[in-house]
Design a protein around this motif. Structure first.
Motif, PDB file in Angstrom:
ATOM      1  N   SER A 204      19.220   2.062   4.786  1.00  0.00           N
ATOM      2  CA  SER A 204      18.913   3.472   5.021  1.00  0.00           C
ATOM      3  C   SER A 204      17.863   3.647   6.096  1.00  0.00           C
ATOM      4  CB  SER A 204      18.416   4.134   3.730  1.00  0.00           C
ATOM      5  OG  SER A 204      19.391   4.093   2.720  1.00  0.00           O
ATOM      6  N   SER A 205      17.206   2.560   6.480  1.00  0.00           N
ATOM      7  CA  SER A 205      16.090   2.658   7.414  1.00  0.00           C
ATOM      8  C   SER A 205      16.561   3.030   8.808  1.00  0.00           C
ATOM      9  CB  SER A 205      15.332   1.323   7.470  1.00  0.00           C
ATOM     10  OG  SER A 205      14.300   1.383   8.442  1.00  0.00           O
ATOM     11  N   PRO A 206      15.868   3.969   9.463  1.00  0.00           N
ATOM     12  CA  PRO A 206      16.178   4.313  10.850  1.00  0.00           C
ATOM     13  C   PRO A 206      15.438   3.433  11.851  1.00  0.00           C
ATOM     14  CG  PRO A 206      14.526   5.815  10.035  1.00  0.00           C
ATOM     15  CD  PRO A 206      14.856   4.885   8.886  1.00  0.00           C
TER      16      PRO A 206
ATOM     17  N   LEU B 183       3.917   9.285   9.936  1.00  0.00           N
ATOM     18  CA  LEU B 183       3.876   7.875  10.316  1.00  0.00           C
ATOM     19  C   LEU B 183       5.229   7.395  10.836  1.00  0.00           C
ATOM     20  CD1 LEU B 183       1.718   5.592  10.194  1.00  0.00           C
ATOM     21  CD2 LEU B 183       2.861   4.805   8.112  1.00  0.00           C
ATOM     22  N   VAL B 184       5.224   6.718  11.994  1.00  0.00           N
ATOM     23  CA  VAL B 184       6.450   6.136  12.546  1.00  0.00           C
ATOM     24  C   VAL B 184       6.291   4.648  12.861  1.00  0.00           C
ATOM     25  CG1 VAL B 184       7.302   8.303  13.500  1.00  0.00           C
ATOM     26  CG2 VAL B 184       5.844   6.836  14.902  1.00  0.00           C
ATOM     27  N   TYR B 185       5.058   4.141  12.878  1.00  0.00           N
ATOM     28  CA  TYR B 185       4.803   2.739  13.230  1.00  0.00           C
ATOM     29  C   TYR B 185       3.898   2.151  12.155  1.00  0.00           C
ATOM     30  CZ  TYR B 185       3.152  -1.303  15.984  1.00  0.00           C
ATOM     31  OH  TYR B 185       2.834  -2.564  16.420  1.00  0.00           O
ATOM     32  N   LEU B 186       4.412   1.154  11.405  1.00  0.00           N
ATOM     33  CA  LEU B 186       3.640   0.542  10.322  1.00  0.00           C
ATOM     34  C   LEU B 186       3.650  -0.964  10.492  1.00  0.00           C
ATOM     35  CD1 LEU B 186       2.084   0.750   7.657  1.00  0.00           C
ATOM     36  CD2 LEU B 186       4.289   0.706   6.459  1.00  0.00           C
TER      37      LEU B 186
ATOM     38  N   PHE C 103      -0.699  -9.251   1.210  1.00  0.00           N
ATOM     39  CA  PHE C 103      -0.019  -8.332   0.305  1.00  0.00           C
ATOM     40  C   PHE C 103       1.006  -9.089  -0.532  1.00  0.00           C
ATOM     41  CE2 PHE C 103      -1.191  -5.419   3.864  1.00  0.00           C
ATOM     42  CZ  PHE C 103      -2.060  -4.609   3.133  1.00  0.00           C
ATOM     43  N   SER C 104       1.188  -8.659  -1.771  1.00  0.00           N
ATOM     44  CA  SER C 104       2.082  -9.374  -2.686  1.00  0.00           C
ATOM     45  C   SER C 104       2.870  -8.380  -3.526  1.00  0.00           C
ATOM     46  CB  SER C 104       1.269 -10.313  -3.588  1.00  0.00           C
ATOM     47  OG  SER C 104       0.306  -9.575  -4.332  1.00  0.00           O
ATOM     48  N   GLY C 105       3.711  -8.920  -4.413  1.00  0.00           N
ATOM     49  CA  GLY C 105       4.540  -8.071  -5.247  1.00  0.00           C
ATOM     50  C   GLY C 105       5.816  -7.674  -4.538  1.00  0.00           C
ATOM     51  N   GLU C 106       6.525  -6.730  -5.104  1.00  0.00           N
ATOM     52  CA  GLU C 106       7.812  -6.320  -4.557  1.00  0.00           C
ATOM     53  C   GLU C 106       7.647  -5.259  -3.470  1.00  0.00           C
ATOM     54  OE1 GLU C 106      10.417  -5.123  -7.679  1.00  0.00           O
ATOM     55  OE2 GLU C 106      10.546  -7.139  -8.550  1.00  0.00           O
ATOM     56  N   ILE C 107       8.622  -5.206  -2.587  1.00  0.00           N
ATOM     57  CA  ILE C 107       8.661  -4.170  -1.556  1.00  0.00           C
ATOM     58  C   ILE C 107       9.317  -2.930  -2.164  1.00  0.00           C
ATOM     59  CG2 ILE C 107       9.568  -3.530   0.706  1.00  0.00           C
ATOM     60  CD1 ILE C 107       9.566  -6.498   1.426  1.00  0.00           C
ATOM     61  N   PRO C 108       8.663  -1.787  -2.151  1.00  0.00           N
ATOM     62  CA  PRO C 108       9.243  -0.590  -2.777  1.00  0.00           C
ATOM     63  C   PRO C 108      10.511  -0.126  -2.064  1.00  0.00           C
ATOM     64  CG  PRO C 108       6.884  -0.302  -2.326  1.00  0.00           C
ATOM     65  CD  PRO C 108       7.319  -1.538  -1.600  1.00  0.00           C
ATOM     66  N   ASP C 109      11.423   0.458  -2.828  1.00  0.00           N
ATOM     67  CA  ASP C 109      12.640   1.014  -2.242  1.00  0.00           C
ATOM     68  C   ASP C 109      12.320   2.042  -1.164  1.00  0.00           C
ATOM     69  OD1 ASP C 109      13.843  -0.500  -4.164  1.00  0.00           O
ATOM     70  OD2 ASP C 109      14.657   1.170  -5.320  1.00  0.00           O
ATOM     71  N   GLU C 110      11.251   2.796  -1.361  1.00  0.00           N
ATOM     72  CA  GLU C 110      10.932   3.908  -0.468  1.00  0.00           C
ATOM     73  C   GLU C 110      10.554   3.468   0.944  1.00  0.00           C
ATOM     74  OE1 GLU C 110      10.452   5.023  -4.665  1.00  0.00           O
ATOM     75  OE2 GLU C 110       9.630   3.386  -3.437  1.00  0.00           O
ATOM     76  N   VAL C 111      10.212   2.183   1.119  1.00  0.00           N
ATOM     77  CA  VAL C 111       9.821   1.700   2.443  1.00  0.00           C
ATOM     78  C   VAL C 111      10.919   1.955   3.467  1.00  0.00           C
ATOM     79  CG1 VAL C 111       9.285  -0.365   3.788  1.00  0.00           C
ATOM     80  CG2 VAL C 111       8.254  -0.046   1.530  1.00  0.00           C
ATOM     81  N   PHE C 112      12.158   1.736   3.051  1.00  0.00           N
ATOM     82  CA  PHE C 112      13.263   1.824   3.997  1.00  0.00           C
ATOM     83  C   PHE C 112      13.864   3.228   4.077  1.00  0.00           C
ATOM     84  CE2 PHE C 112      13.075  -2.588   2.444  1.00  0.00           C
ATOM     85  CZ  PHE C 112      12.737  -3.197   3.640  1.00  0.00           C
ATOM     86  N   VAL C 113      13.345   4.130   3.271  1.00  0.00           N
ATOM     87  CA  VAL C 113      13.747   5.524   3.365  1.00  0.00           C
ATOM     88  C   VAL C 113      12.795   6.285   4.285  1.00  0.00           C
ATOM     89  CG1 VAL C 113      14.199   7.627   2.039  1.00  0.00           C
ATOM     90  CG2 VAL C 113      14.724   5.391   1.046  1.00  0.00           C
ATOM     91  N   LYS C 114      11.597   5.761   4.447  1.00  0.00           N
ATOM     92  CA  LYS C 114      10.596   6.371   5.311  1.00  0.00           C
ATOM     93  C   LYS C 114      11.101   6.413   6.754  1.00  0.00           C
ATOM     94  CE  LYS C 114       6.285   7.691   6.307  1.00  0.00           C
ATOM     95  NZ  LYS C 114       5.753   9.005   5.904  1.00  0.00           N
ATOM     96  N   ASN C 115      10.787   7.475   7.464  1.00  0.00           N
ATOM     97  CA  ASN C 115      11.276   7.665   8.829  1.00  0.00           C
ATOM     98  C   ASN C 115      10.421   6.872   9.814  1.00  0.00           C
ATOM     99  OD1 ASN C 115      12.869   8.678  10.906  1.00  0.00           O
ATOM    100  ND2 ASN C 115      11.548  10.461  11.202  1.00  0.00           N
TER     101      ASN C 115
ATOM    102  N   PRO D 162       0.828  -1.212   0.000  1.00  0.00           N
ATOM    103  CA  PRO D 162       0.000   0.000   0.000  1.00  0.00           C
ATOM    104  C   PRO D 162       0.862   1.262   0.000  1.00  0.00           C
ATOM    105  CG  PRO D 162      -0.006  -1.012   2.178  1.00  0.00           C
ATOM    106  CD  PRO D 162       0.712  -1.964   1.263  1.00  0.00           C
ATOM    107  N   ALA D 163       1.140   1.772  -1.192  1.00  0.00           N
ATOM    108  CA  ALA D 163       2.052   2.904  -1.340  1.00  0.00           C
ATOM    109  C   ALA D 163       1.542   4.146  -0.624  1.00  0.00           C
ATOM    110  CB  ALA D 163       2.268   3.198  -2.823  1.00  0.00           C
ATOM    111  N   SER D 164       0.242   4.236  -0.410  1.00  0.00           N
ATOM    112  CA  SER D 164      -0.295   5.422   0.262  1.00  0.00           C
ATOM    113  C   SER D 164       0.270   5.577   1.665  1.00  0.00           C
ATOM    114  CB  SER D 164      -1.820   5.352   0.322  1.00  0.00           C
ATOM    115  OG  SER D 164      -2.249   4.189   1.028  1.00  0.00           O
ATOM    116  N   THR D 165       0.647   4.458   2.307  1.00  0.00           N
ATOM    117  CA  THR D 165       1.179   4.543   3.669  1.00  0.00           C
ATOM    118  C   THR D 165       2.520   5.274   3.698  1.00  0.00           C
ATOM    119  OG1 THR D 165       2.294   2.390   3.486  1.00  0.00           O
ATOM    120  CG2 THR D 165       0.027   2.403   4.306  1.00  0.00           C
ATOM    121  N   LEU D 166       3.247   5.241   2.596  1.00  0.00           N
ATOM    122  CA  LEU D 166       4.556   5.898   2.544  1.00  0.00           C
ATOM    123  C   LEU D 166       4.427   7.400   2.362  1.00  0.00           C
ATOM    124  CD1 LEU D 166       6.417   3.320   0.286  1.00  0.00           C
ATOM    125  CD2 LEU D 166       6.265   3.408   2.787  1.00  0.00           C
TER     126      LEU D 166
END
Length: 445
Positions: free
Chosen positions: A240-242, A197-200, A207-219, A188-192
């Motif tokens: 890169s994920s904090p 958001l700090v807790y997901l 859920f299926s498909g690939e994990i987007p690169d942006e997931v681990f850039v999100k704070n 669900p790209a909308s969550t990014l």
């Protein structure tokens, strides 16, 4: 379908037997059932609910003490109620009338300071907690009309369909828990796009498909993606994920564990305490630079197809690591002595690989029921593989898994390690790192 209930256990220093039992339960259970802890300040959230985010009571207001709720919030909550087709426990039976702050599971508060210039009448809806309600239905787009929502907890229901794109409009939302439902579709790209958001928590869905690169850039501080159908490779942005907790277990992920790092003051990867990759289809070697995760307490790579020799750099985790599980892979060679010298280790499992030798330090761990090396190829030891299986042990997968024998890496705690595609080596590589696509700069003060 009735959903399972979580039964959190009190935080404790897990004995090896207890940890092994829970790990086995994780691999065989279709849904979360328990939680166990390894210390006073963190929990291992493999097979159950994470320690809950801040209680709704921390808002300082009871849902029945404040009159309020504008027409837009009433519209949003009635749309959510209408999207529910089954409410077996009557969780929404009180959702009637304009006073939304009197609805069960709805928590109200004064409007945030940012809205003080034009505050809504009375209180605003600050949170929704409908965990374990057995609700069946969907999540409507109108939820985005709850403009001041700070937490949305919907775990352990039977909600299905896609996560609405309109969630991106919830600018104050910090906690989103959709775990243990029947949601499906791509990540669900909308969550990014939710700015606060700090807790997901998306675990135990479809859920299926690939994990987007942006997931681990999100704070994010906590990221739970386990027990879905995600596939493809883990993005190189992983480091890169904090986040302090990253769980990718029980998916269909393939390829290597990413080796592109950027460690240093304020860099990603430096805060992670629990890192769970178990039960995927990962291949390649165990990256040497995993040993430079400064705070990791739980590292689980078990039930994959990792091969090659185990890097001695894992000895650099001595100051933090408590659980290290690399069982059920295709690792070979002798188990590095320094890996068995981790002073805080409470559980070290290397079982069902193809290791051909162990050190005296490993024997010392075995005597404390901390070390599990069954199902390997160690001569003269019990509970090992039959010799024909050992004769067919897999070889190293290319130069990237070759290790140069040596002593403990120089200055484990002080070394600043920076990995990046296309960089060049600078200085010595005391831990025997070989070249290849991922190059590195190592600086030892």
């Amino acid at each position: 379908m009735e959903q399972p209930h979580f039964h959190p256990l009190a935080t404790l220093h897990a004995h090896a037997v207890a940890i092994a039992a829970v790990a086995l339960l994780l691999l065989s259970s279709p849904a979360p059932t328990t939680q166990f802890g390894l210390g006073a300040t963190f929990g291992v959230w493999i097979n159950g609910a994470a320690p809950p985010p801040p209680s709704p009571d921390s808002l300082g207001h009871s849902s029945t003490q404040i009159q309020g709720g504008g027409g837009q919030e009433y519209t949003a909550l009635q749309a959510l109620k209408s999207a529910i087709t089954e409410d077996p426990r009557g969780a929404l039976s009180s959702w009637q009338g304009p006073n939304v702050c009197a609805y069960k599971g709805v928590y109200c508060s004064a409007p945030p300071a940012a809205s003080a210039a034009t505050p809504p009448a009375g209180a605003v809806v600050a949170g929704i907690d409908l965990n374990h309600a057995g609700l069946k239905g969907t999540l409507p787009a109108a939820v985005s009309l709850l403009a001041h929502l700070t937490f949305l907890h919907l775990n352990s229901n039977a909600l299905s369909g896609a996560v609405p794109d309109t969630l991106r409009d919830l600018q104050y939302l910090t906690e989103l828990d959709l775990s243990n439902n029947l949601f499906s579709g791509p990540f669900p790209a909308s969550t990014l796009l939710i700015p606060s958001l700090v807790y997901l928590d998306l675990r135990f869905n479809g859920f299926s498909g690939e994990i987007p690169d942006e997931v681990f850039v999100k704070n994010l501080d906590a990221l739970f993606l386990n027990n879905n159908r995600f596939e493809g490779q883990i993005p190189e942005t992983l480091w890169s994920s904090p986040a302090t907790v990253i769980t990718l277990a029980n998916n269909r992920l393939t390829g290597p564990v990413p080796t592109s790092y950027g460690y240093g003051a304020g860099a990603g990867g430096g805060r992670v305490r629990e890192l769970l990759f178990l039960n995927n289809k990962l291949t390649g070697c165990v990256p040497e630079a995993l040993g430079f995760l400064p705070c990791v307490e739980v590292l689980d790579l078990s039930n994959n197809s990792l091969s090659g020799h185990l890097p001695s750099t894992l000895s650099c985790l001595s100051g933090s690591i408590e659980v290290l599980n690399i069982a059920h892979n295709q690792l070979t060679g002798e188990l590095p002595e320094l890996v068995c010298d981790l002073r805080r280790i409470t559980n070290l499992s290397v079982s069902f690989n193809f290791f051909s030798g162990i050190s005296q330090d490993c024997d010392r761990l075995a005597g404390r029921s901390v070390f599990d090396f069954a199902g390997n190829c160690v001569p003269g030891r019990g509970m090992q593989r039959p010799q024909p299986e050992c004769d067919e042990a897999p070889g190293d997968v290319g130069l990237s898994c070759l290790r140069i024998p040596g002593s403990r890496p120089v200055a484990c705690a002080e070394a600043a390690v920076s990995f990046g595609i296309g960089a060049t080596f600078g200085g010595a590589l005391p831990f025997g790192m070989s070249g290849g696509a991922a190059e590195a700069t190592v600086t030892v003060p």
